[in-house]
Design an enzyme around this catalytic site. Structure first.
Site, mmCIF file in Angstrom:
data_model
loop_
_atom_site.group_PDB
_atom_site.id
_atom_site.type_symbol
_atom_site.label_atom_id
_atom_site.label_comp_id
_atom_site.label_asym_id
_atom_site.label_seq_id
_atom_site.Cartn_x
_atom_site.Cartn_y
_atom_site.Cartn_z
ATOM 1 N N GLU A 13 -3.202 -7.126 3.326
ATOM 2 C CA GLU A 13 -3.445 -5.690 3.207
ATOM 3 C C GLU A 13 -4.913 -5.371 3.498
ATOM 4 O O GLU A 13 -5.778 -6.247 3.411
ATOM 5 C CB GLU A 13 -3.116 -5.205 1.789
ATOM 6 C CG GLU A 13 -1.635 -5.208 1.428
ATOM 7 C CD GLU A 13 -0.900 -3.971 1.926
ATOM 8 O OE1 GLU A 13 -1.452 -3.257 2.787
ATOM 9 O OE2 GLU A 13 0.217 -3.733 1.455
ATOM 10 N N HIS B 89 0.816 -1.222 0.000
ATOM 11 C CA HIS B 89 0.000 0.000 0.000
ATOM 12 C C HIS B 89 0.846 1.267 0.000
ATOM 13 O O HIS B 89 0.320 2.362 -0.140
ATOM 14 C CB HIS B 89 -1.006 0.001 1.157
ATOM 15 C CG HIS B 89 -0.418 0.157 2.525
ATOM 16 N ND1 HIS B 89 -1.200 0.160 3.656
ATOM 17 C CD2 HIS B 89 0.854 0.314 2.945
ATOM 18 C CE1 HIS B 89 -0.429 0.323 4.717
ATOM 19 N NE2 HIS B 89 0.817 0.414 4.312
ATOM 20 N N GLU C 283 -4.788 2.537 -0.233
ATOM 21 C CA GLU C 283 -5.477 1.278 0.013
ATOM 22 C C GLU C 283 -6.335 0.985 -1.221
ATOM 23 O O GLU C 283 -6.863 1.918 -1.840
ATOM 24 C CB GLU C 283 -6.346 1.360 1.265
ATOM 25 C CG GLU C 283 -5.598 1.779 2.524
ATOM 26 C CD GLU C 283 -4.484 0.829 2.924
ATOM 27 O OE1 GLU C 283 -4.439 -0.306 2.404
ATOM 28 O OE2 GLU C 283 -3.640 1.232 3.748
#
Length: 318
Positions: A253, A224, A284
């Protein structure tokens, strides 16, 4: 009262939460620094204000006001029958040596050098772009950590705290992800905490930690932090390095799920804005965005497992 007036009244109340939005972080950081939760535990789980003030070397008057706020926010419970403070599930997360402590991560995020880039968020969002961290400190976070050992340690401690919690959740909720793995390379493994926790839970795995030279820990090379193109490059190298028939890449993630109820949605969106503030190109991603990155790196397929945590587990197959 008509509908418009109700909405206006709600807005008038709500806006004050943003005016003093920094307060919860500041007061909880104060509680960590004073080790209030630890002091309560050391007194057998319940303590009066005078005894607590003595234990943490504070003014009873000032501490009483701090405890009133923390109690209001659910961090402590004031037992009316004894007029003593007791810990709650929230305050137990602040214990200095607690198994599930999140204190190092909060202290890291609340540090002046991590807060400074947030003041440059509007610049980060501008057309000229750029990193709020670099605007605040003159260099990106990776370079900053390489010659600021105190801040680097704070960062490493925060990331290690997050890693311990994340690995625990993965093993508990989706431990089968590690089944059949003989060798595991942690790309961007920092100080090795993540790998240590995994190997401790799965002792049959041979672990290899890979990261930057300075103490092998200043930067967590999690995906990210990087742009889509950079993620494709990283994942392509990973795909080329693993066995084609039996290998896989495991990505842990946050995954933003659009249009679905998610108890961690606020946190994931906040993490995304944190990436905007602290990195130049990090973000993200939604499942659709992960699909573009993973397929762009040449993987034939991938699965996504939501484990009821901030993170999800993505398994990419060559």
């Amino acid at each position: 009262m008509d509908a418009k007036s109700i909405k206006e009244e709600k807005a008038e109340v709500e806006i004050w939460q943003y005016i003093f939005g920094f307060t919860p972080m500041a007061v909880v950081k104060c509680a960590i620094e004073l080790e209030i939760a630890d002091a309560v535990e050391s007194h057998g789980g319940a303590v009066s204000l005078p005894d607590l003030a003595s234990a943490v070397a504070c003014s009873p008057s000032a501490l009483g006001r701090i405890m009133r706020y923390l109690t209001h926010r659910g961090f402590f419970e004031l037992k009316e029958s004894t007029n003593q403070y007791a810990n709650t599930p929230l305050s137990l997360l602040l214990l200095k040596s607690g198994v599930n402590t999140i204190a190092p991560l909060l202290v890291m995020e609340a540090s002046p050098w991590m807060l400074a880039p947030w003041h440059g968020l509007s610049a980060s969002a501008s057309r000229s772009g750029g990193s709020g961290f670099k605007a605040a400190h003159g260099e990106e976070i990776w370079e900053f950590g390489s010659h600021n050992p105190a801040e680097s340690k704070l960062f490493n401690d925060g990331m290690a705290c997050h890693a311990r919690r994340a690995v625990s959740e993965i093993v508990e909720q989706y431990g089968e992800v590690f089944e059949g793995i003989d060798c595991l390379v942690d790309v961007g493994g920092g100080d090795g905490t993540t790998l240590h926790c995994i190997v401790e839970a799965c002792p049959w795995i041979r672990g290899i930690n890979y990261d930057l030279p300075h103490v092998v820990s200043a930067a967590q090379w999690v995906l990210h932090d990087w742009s889509d193109d950079e993620c494709v490059q990283i994942l392509t190298k990973c795909r080329e390095a693993i066995p084609k028939e039996t290998g896989k890449v495991i990505i842990a993630e946050a995954v933003i799920v659009e249009g679905e109820e998610d108890k961690y949605r606020d946190v994931k969106l906040a993490l995304d804005v944190a990436m905007l503030s602290h990195t130049e190109k990090g973000k993200e991603r939604t499942i659709e965005e992960w699909d573009l990155v993973i397929k762009g790196a040449g993987f034939s397929s991938f699965t996504v497992q939501h484990i009821g945590s901030i993170i999800s587990i993505i398994e990419a197959y060559p």
